[in-house]
Design an enzyme around this catalytic site. Sequence first.
Site, PDB file in Angstrom:
ATOM      1  N   LYS A 104       0.839  -1.204   0.000  1.00  0.00           N
ATOM      2  CA  LYS A 104       0.000   0.000   0.000  1.00  0.00           C
ATOM      3  C   LYS A 104       0.875   1.256   0.000  1.00  0.00           C
ATOM      4  CE  LYS A 104      -0.242  -0.079   5.035  1.00  0.00           C
ATOM      5  NZ  LYS A 104      -0.959  -0.628   6.192  1.00  0.00           N
TER       6      LYS A 104
ATOM      7  N   ARG B 103     -10.659   0.287  14.541  1.00  0.00           N
ATOM      8  CA  ARG B 103     -10.620   1.017  13.270  1.00  0.00           C
ATOM      9  C   ARG B 103     -11.792   0.552  12.413  1.00  0.00           C
ATOM     10  NH1 ARG B 103      -4.798   1.326  10.302  1.00  0.00           N
ATOM     11  NH2 ARG B 103      -5.294  -0.802   9.719  1.00  0.00           N
TER      12      ARG B 103
ATOM     13  N   HIS C  23      -6.330  -6.957  12.714  1.00  0.00           N
ATOM     14  CA  HIS C  23      -5.077  -6.202  12.751  1.00  0.00           C
ATOM     15  C   HIS C  23      -4.671  -5.937  14.192  1.00  0.00           C
ATOM     16  CE1 HIS C  23      -1.919  -3.968  10.880  1.00  0.00           C
ATOM     17  NE2 HIS C  23      -2.336  -2.772  11.236  1.00  0.00           N
TER      18      HIS C  23
ATOM     19  N   ARG D 156       0.667 -10.756   6.837  1.00  0.00           N
ATOM     20  CA  ARG D 156       0.801  -9.540   6.022  1.00  0.00           C
ATOM     21  C   ARG D 156       2.077  -8.795   6.399  1.00  0.00           C
ATOM     22  NH1 ARG D 156      -4.113  -9.455   8.449  1.00  0.00           N
ATOM     23  NH2 ARG D 156      -3.526  -7.622   9.684  1.00  0.00           N
TER      24      ARG D 156
ATOM     25  N   TYR E  50      14.367  31.908   4.866  1.00  0.00           N
ATOM     26  CA  TYR E  50      13.187  32.624   5.376  1.00  0.00           C
ATOM     27  C   TYR E  50      13.258  32.811   6.895  1.00  0.00           C
ATOM     28  CZ  TYR E  50      10.832  31.574   0.927  1.00  0.00           C
ATOM     29  OH  TYR E  50      10.483  31.498  -0.379  1.00  0.00           O
TER      30      TYR E  50
ATOM     31  N   CYS F  73      13.110  25.366   2.652  1.00  0.00           N
ATOM     32  CA  CYS F  73      12.134  26.027   1.779  1.00  0.00           C
ATOM     33  C   CYS F  73      11.290  24.972   1.058  1.00  0.00           C
ATOM     34  CB  CYS F  73      12.842  26.899   0.752  1.00  0.00           C
ATOM     35  SG  CYS F  73      14.073  28.006   1.449  1.00  0.00           S
ATOM     36  N   MET F  74      10.371  25.423   0.236  1.00  0.00           N
ATOM     37  CA  MET F  74       9.528  24.478  -0.504  1.00  0.00           C
ATOM     38  C   MET F  74      10.357  23.605  -1.448  1.00  0.00           C
ATOM     39  SD  MET F  74       6.286  25.265  -2.991  1.00  0.00           S
ATOM     40  CE  MET F  74       5.297  26.067  -1.762  1.00  0.00           C
ATOM     41  N   ASP F  75      11.316  24.222  -2.137  1.00  0.00           N
ATOM     42  CA  ASP F  75      12.043  23.506  -3.184  1.00  0.00           C
ATOM     43  C   ASP F  75      13.551  23.446  -2.979  1.00  0.00           C
ATOM     44  OD1 ASP F  75       9.534  23.569  -4.562  1.00  0.00           O
ATOM     45  OD2 ASP F  75      10.011  25.635  -5.138  1.00  0.00           O
TER      46      ASP F  75
HETATM   47  C1  PLP Z   1      -0.245  -1.548   6.890  1.00  0.00           C
HETATM   48  C2  PLP Z   1      -0.886  -2.803   7.304  1.00  0.00           C
HETATM   49  C3  PLP Z   1      -0.130  -3.969   7.467  1.00  0.00           C
HETATM   50  C4  PLP Z   1       1.380  -3.983   7.426  1.00  0.00           C
HETATM   51  O1  PLP Z   1       1.909  -3.382   8.592  1.00  0.00           O
HETATM   52  P1  PLP Z   1       3.472  -3.446   8.906  1.00  0.00           P
HETATM   53  O2  PLP Z   1       3.592  -2.947  10.289  1.00  0.00           O
HETATM   54  O3  PLP Z   1       4.140  -2.547   7.923  1.00  0.00           O
HETATM   55  O4  PLP Z   1       3.885  -4.854   8.723  1.00  0.00           O
HETATM   56  C5  PLP Z   1      -0.810  -5.141   7.710  1.00  0.00           C
HETATM   57  N1  PLP Z   1      -2.153  -5.165   7.813  1.00  0.00           N
HETATM   58  C6  PLP Z   1      -2.908  -4.057   7.684  1.00  0.00           C
HETATM   59  C7  PLP Z   1      -4.389  -4.159   7.836  1.00  0.00           C
HETATM   60  C8  PLP Z   1      -2.309  -2.834   7.440  1.00  0.00           C
HETATM   61  O5  PLP Z   1      -3.061  -1.737   7.331  1.00  0.00           O
END
Ligand code: PLP
Length: 414
Positions: free
Chosen positions: A45, A143, A174, A233, A277, A324-326
């Site tokens: 992601k 969540r 999670h 995951r 700045y 700065c920005m850039d």
């Molecule tokens: C981001 C996420 C993960 C991975 O988390 P890490 O700490 O980077 O391993 C796994 N499951 C869900 C639902 C997440 O949002």
Amino acid sequence: MSSQNDVPSRCNRTWLEIDLDALNYNLQQINTLLPKNHTLIATVKANAYGHGDHCIAYTLQQSGVHFFAVSNLDEAIGLRRCGICGEILVLGYTQPDDAPLLAGYDIIQTIYASDCAKAFSQVCQEHNITIRAHLKLDTGMGRIGFLYDDPNLLMQIKETSTLPGISVEGIFTHLSSADMSDAESNVYTNLQLQRFSNTVHTLRENGVPVNFAHIQNSAGILRRLSPEFEGSRAGIILYGMYPSDETEHSIPLKALMSWKAVISCVKEVPAGHSISYGRHFTSERPTRIATIPVGYADGYPRILSGKGYCLVNGVKCPILGNICMDQMMLDISAVPQAAPGDIVTIMGQENNISITAEVLAQQSNTINYEITCNPSRRVPRVYLQNRKIIATENDALICADYAAAELRTNTQIL
Ligand SMILES: *Cc1c(COP(=O)(O)O)cnc(C)c1O
């Protein structure tokens, strides 16, 4: 394959170097912690935590990974269109009206509440399609997810799994505190594991087809927490970082990301000259200043104004005044030979000094996750194997399996 001539032009101002050998190294290390026949779900992601999801997912696919997780439908479709043919799970919100895209691209959607399930079912029936789903349980993250202790949980989930147009295949939850090692957090993590385990067993006993269950994130994998389920995951550990200092560093990892820039301007200012700045820095003595063409719009934390440093010729050079920005300014008095066009390391290693994501995170009061997510779109990513650039982002190279992805989808790629 990119033409070699295209490559240096990508590295003309500032760029990220992503080490694919390190990615494969981390993958091998992670696999040593997982049981045989366990499915590694590569969490890619947020543009693979800033590393560029196309090339990261493509490389992982070449190395045998066949399950990916993303946060939203755009990310999922992006992966399909660059040749990812394994499973793709959307972890977060998709609007029910987009069910035809989920079905067309063969993407698995997370279903986390009865109302969202019903809305998807309705759209699926209208289009005469079926979407694949994993159920999300809230075992204590607060969540998204069906509440594990809702007295109607079994009824709600049974109902969801029999809705027309939705094919439930898996279930997950999670962990909120697996990267913390204090006693209270450990108790809480165990509680979440227990809640998940109990719910999965109850659902299976009641014939709900949640055949693929997954709970572990990177911290859980590193701690080898209950690997009895079918998948895990992995996120941040793929990119060579630990979820926190506290987490057991049970495998060695190599960071993938370095951030480079060139010096755009060098000059010597006299004593009493203010920089940037707001005039937060004024030289006390003649000072050699290098400007680099990177600022907070590139994703460098502005909070590091007057605090951070970069490496020039292997020497730590402090950032002077406000970022700065850039652009930002460095004190290069210690490296008088540095000249415009020389390469500066913003994050990464030179000689034996390294500026890690963890160092930047600590200095800017955040976490390593945010640091690698920060570099913005205008910072091109280039990919290295054997220390040679083999691809740039959105390179034709990673679209080689375009046809394979098209085969997997039911509809033509748009
Ligand atoms: C981001 C996420 C993960 C991975 O988390 P890490 O700490 O980077 O391993 C796994 N499951 C869900 C639902 C997440 O949002």
